[in-house]
Design a protein around this motif. Sequence first.
Motif, PDB file in Angstrom:
ATOM      1  N   PRO A   1     -61.834 -87.138 -62.312  1.00 20.13           N
ATOM      2  CA  PRO A   1     -61.656 -86.369 -61.075  1.00 20.13           C
ATOM      3  C   PRO A   1     -61.859 -87.176 -59.791  1.00 20.13           C
ATOM      4  O   PRO A   1     -61.987 -86.593 -58.732  1.00 20.13           O
ATOM      5  N   PHE A   2     -61.870 -88.509 -59.884  1.00 15.87           N
ATOM      6  CA  PHE A   2     -62.266 -89.298 -58.725  1.00 15.87           C
ATOM      7  C   PHE A   2     -61.096 -89.846 -57.916  1.00 15.87           C
ATOM      8  O   PHE A   2     -61.154 -89.867 -56.700  1.00 15.87           O
ATOM      9  N   TRP A   3     -60.034 -90.342 -58.594  1.00 15.57           N
ATOM     10  CA  TRP A   3     -58.932 -90.878 -57.802  1.00 15.57           C
ATOM     11  C   TRP A   3     -57.658 -90.976 -58.620  1.00 15.57           C
ATOM     12  O   TRP A   3     -57.681 -91.045 -59.854  1.00 15.57           O
ATOM     13  N   TRP A   4     -56.543 -90.938 -57.888  1.00 16.68           N
ATOM     14  CA  TRP A   4     -55.208 -91.074 -58.453  1.00 16.68           C
ATOM     15  C   TRP A   4     -54.473 -92.138 -57.631  1.00 16.68           C
ATOM     16  O   TRP A   4     -54.443 -92.064 -56.404  1.00 16.68           O
ATOM     17  N   THR A   5     -53.852 -93.098 -58.294  1.00 18.98           N
ATOM     18  CA  THR A   5     -53.022 -94.082 -57.605  1.00 18.98           C
ATOM     19  C   THR A   5     -51.573 -93.610 -57.644  1.00 18.98           C
ATOM     20  O   THR A   5     -51.017 -93.387 -58.728  1.00 18.98           O
ATOM     21  N   ILE A   6     -50.989 -93.463 -56.460  1.00 19.62           N
ATOM     22  CA  ILE A   6     -49.625 -92.974 -56.326  1.00 19.62           C
ATOM     23  C   ILE A   6     -48.771 -94.089 -55.731  1.00 19.62           C
ATOM     24  O   ILE A   6     -49.171 -94.741 -54.754  1.00 19.62           O
ATOM     25  N   ALA A   7     -47.592 -94.299 -56.307  1.00 18.72           N
ATOM     26  CA  ALA A   7     -46.619 -95.230 -55.730  1.00 18.72           C
ATOM     27  C   ALA A   7     -45.573 -94.431 -54.962  1.00 18.72           C
ATOM     28  O   ALA A   7     -45.088 -93.404 -55.446  1.00 18.72           O
TER      29      ALA A   7
END
Length: 460
Positions: free
Chosen positions: A433-439
């Motif tokens: 639940p801490f982070w998502w990397t989006i391109a």
Amino acid sequence: MDAQPNPNPNRPDLNQDQPDQDQSDRTAPLTGREFQRTPGTEQWRVLGDGAAAFFTGPPGSPNHALGAALARDILTDAAEGGHRAPDLDLRGHGLRVGLPWRPPGFTPEQVALAAAVTARATPLGLRADPSALQDLQLTFDAVDTDSVMAFWHEVTGHRRDEEDLRDPHRLLSPIWFQPMDEPRPLRNRLHLDLLATVEEVARTLEVIPELGAATTDAGPYGALVTDAEGNEADLLWREEGQDRWLADGLDLSDWRQVFDAQAWYPCDDTGTIVRFVTAVAELADTAAQPLRVAVRPGWVVVSTGKDGWENTDLAPLAAAVQATARGLGLRAASERARFLQLGIDAADVEGLRRFWCATLRYEPDPREHVTDIIDPRGIGMPLFFQEIDGGDQPRRAQRNRIHVDLFLPDDEVEARVAVAVAAGGRVLRDRAPFWWTIADPEGNEIDLSTSIGREEAWGD
């Protein structure tokens, strides 16, 4: 190698949540989750640099006076209580209040202050809007982090900590540095523009050769400087007088034009700060023009927003602000003026503008031939887009050494991930639940992050 951003990057995150610790001991520091779960803080959110709340008035014309009234109460309460005042950012549509995070956590005094601020806002007709809150920072991947940090320390003027650089006044975005396994030698598609006074730019250019960096003369307006690993910044201005705001018949000598025209006034007296902020708000509302006022320990900074000085109606207002400051005995420290923005090279400029507007909740600059997108809250740095040759596949395929981190409220982050994907983004890494990397559609990255729960996950 990719490490997630966090408020204390010296400790790794674990991808699991832990139960809340016992909150019965109110003398102990609180984690971000404990802070948000304490009665009285319901309208506050913990972000990247601390806890914040945004209080806004009725929609319509700029109303600086409402936010200034809350700022007055907050500053007065802090002085009478003998405690440090929070960071205040006054805008025509509201007031952002920030409580910086400091190890080992939030204090009971900060919890009490947050509750008191909320209680002060309601009778003034201000409502809290947690959805307006976010913190933007930049992250640099580097092989030699010490060398790269030393360069950007000189270029930005930020304070150097162990793994990041932070604006000592908390006005410009911080920069976090993380190691990468292998060099990425091709030119980034992201770079920074830094505007400062002519004197400060000259000083920076003098020390650049000592840092193993390169300088390319870009003409009379500025210079392109490049660190040892190829990350770039455009430094503006270069020639005498380029940083001055000039208007016929008006004295604007306290102001410096760094895209965002700024007037910096050192002041430690609460009564003087309150009178000045109140007067600036009244002047702005009377002129029906937006101004930005930041109150930090020992400083009040008044600014126009990027290119605001181009609005001829703002020049008389700026002159009146300057006259008010001098009437209160304030003297400007013009050398402090600085401005930071992020440039993105794009094969499809309009497509990337749409993605980044949606993901950051920014708005496109309405001026023709201007590719900027801007934060409607007047807090985050602007982004602008430059067209590149879409056929340069090696450069487009290489992962950038710079990416954006956006810290969001824990009850907003998953919805923002969905918005980013709907706008053409791809989830590269899901560390819920801490982070998502989006391109974005051309591979530039943004981490959508939240701080809540990390301290519990870092525990035993």
